[in-house]
Design an enzyme around this catalytic site. Structure first.
Site, PDB file in Angstrom:
ATOM      1  N   HIS A   1       0.823  -1.213   0.000  1.00  0.00           N
ATOM      2  CA  HIS A   1       0.000   0.000   0.000  1.00  0.00           C
ATOM      3  C   HIS A   1       0.858   1.264   0.000  1.00  0.00           C
ATOM      4  O   HIS A   1       1.928   1.316   0.607  1.00  0.00           O
ATOM      5  CB  HIS A   1      -0.930   0.007   1.204  1.00  0.00           C
ATOM      6  CG  HIS A   1      -0.205  -0.069   2.524  1.00  0.00           C
ATOM      7  ND1 HIS A   1       0.302   1.036   3.160  1.00  0.00           N
ATOM      8  CD2 HIS A   1       0.103  -1.128   3.313  1.00  0.00           C
ATOM      9  CE1 HIS A   1       0.874   0.679   4.297  1.00  0.00           C
ATOM     10  NE2 HIS A   1       0.775  -0.628   4.412  1.00  0.00           N
ATOM     11  N   ASP A   2       0.392   2.256  -0.742  1.00  0.00           N
ATOM     12  CA  ASP A   2       0.983   3.600  -0.776  1.00  0.00           C
ATOM     13  C   ASP A   2       2.372   3.641  -1.394  1.00  0.00           C
ATOM     14  O   ASP A   2       3.084   4.645  -1.256  1.00  0.00           O
ATOM     15  CB  ASP A   2       1.024   4.222   0.634  1.00  0.00           C
ATOM     16  CG  ASP A   2      -0.341   4.254   1.293  1.00  0.00           C
ATOM     17  OD1 ASP A   2      -1.228   4.941   0.756  1.00  0.00           O
ATOM     18  OD2 ASP A   2      -0.535   3.574   2.321  1.00  0.00           O
TER      19      ASP A   2
ATOM     20  N   GLY B   1       4.889  -1.280   2.603  1.00  0.00           N
ATOM     21  CA  GLY B   1       4.112  -0.068   2.376  1.00  0.00           C
ATOM     22  C   GLY B   1       4.961   1.187   2.300  1.00  0.00           C
ATOM     23  O   GLY B   1       6.036   1.261   2.909  1.00  0.00           O
TER      24      GLY B   1
END
Length: 263
Positions: A120-121, A138
């Site tokens: 994520h991100d 992440g």
């Protein structure tokens, strides 16, 4: 548009001209598939996920799944993938988190091999290669032309500069300078990514200048700040060296991968 009868495309999904969706795929209602993208078979694309044009996705990949983060509460965060990527079997790419900016970004012209993972991100540049089971935690930031070797793992929040090479099985917990080559557990700087520089057409003169700057920057004499200042003063005419210096100065709070021995 060519959709196999065994596949499920939810109402609301946006499917562009020339898209091919093979057997047993599931496409969520907030998905956008760009022109001529091909899903071979047995693929799930979910969440607020956008794929650009001419991507090829192989069986059992999962794109747009929720972030593997305990703070995620179902928010409508996003995954955006560029054009002309090849995403191989069992690869996974997650949507972002609210605290991380809400968006995972993957560039164009990349190769994501079997069981690779983009957390994520993350922000992944163009022409990147994640080899077998390479993993990005992440919030990682990869520049263009980065290669992550097989079974290597990049710790969350780590930055990897353009044209860097991460060797197989490396555990990368510190930032990697542009053009650098690292390996080991934990990863340390082994020098410049000379093979990648030659393959991408950097001139012999530029490479020799970069090697001289590298030796100055990571020598034993003086403090690191003194060497940093000396390097930028001596090699200010070389944009690649300036890029390395700018990368180091951009985030002084992050630890940096350094050589294990004198260069």
């Amino acid at each position: 548009m060519d959709v196999h009868p065994t596949s499920i495309v939810a109402p609301g999904a946006e499917i562009a001209d020339g898209v091919s969706i093979g057997p047993f795929c599931t496409i969520g209602p907030n998905v956008r598939l760009g022109e001529r993208t091909r899903l071979v078979s047995h693929i799930v694309v979910d969440g607020h996920t956008e794929l650009g044009a001419d991507n090829v996705v192989w069986p059992f990949a999962m794109l747009g799944g929720p972030p593997q983060h305990t703070a995620y509460k179902g928010e409508a965060t996003r995954l955006k993938i560029g054009d002309r990527n090849v995403i191989r079997e069992h690869a996974t790419m997650n949507i972002g988190t609210v605290n991380g900016g809400g968006e995972t970004l993957v560039g164009s012209d990349g190769l994501y091999m079997i069981e690779s993972h983009v957390g994520h991100d993350c922000k992944v540049g163009n022409h990147c290669i994640l080899t077998k089971q390479a993993t990005l935690g992440g919030h990682c930031d990869l520049g263009d032309y980065v290669i992550v070797g097989g079974l290597a793992a990049v710790h969350q929040f780590t930055r990897v500069g353009r044209h860097a090479m991460i060797g197989g099985l490396a555990a990368v917990v510190k930032d990697v300078i542009p053009y650098g080559s690292v390996w080991g557990n934990h990863a340390h700087l082994e020098g410049l990514n000379l093979v990648g520089l030659k393959r991408r057409g950097f001139s012999r003169e530029t490479i020799n200048t970069m090697r001289a700057a590298y030796r100055m920057l990571f020598a034993d004499e003086g403090t690191f700040q003194e060497r940093l200042d000396d390097t930028v003063e001596t090699y200010a005419a070389c944009p690649e060296v300036v890029e390395i210096i700018d990368f180091i100065r951009a985030d002084g709070a992050r630890p940096l991968c350094l050589p294990e021995r004198e260069v």
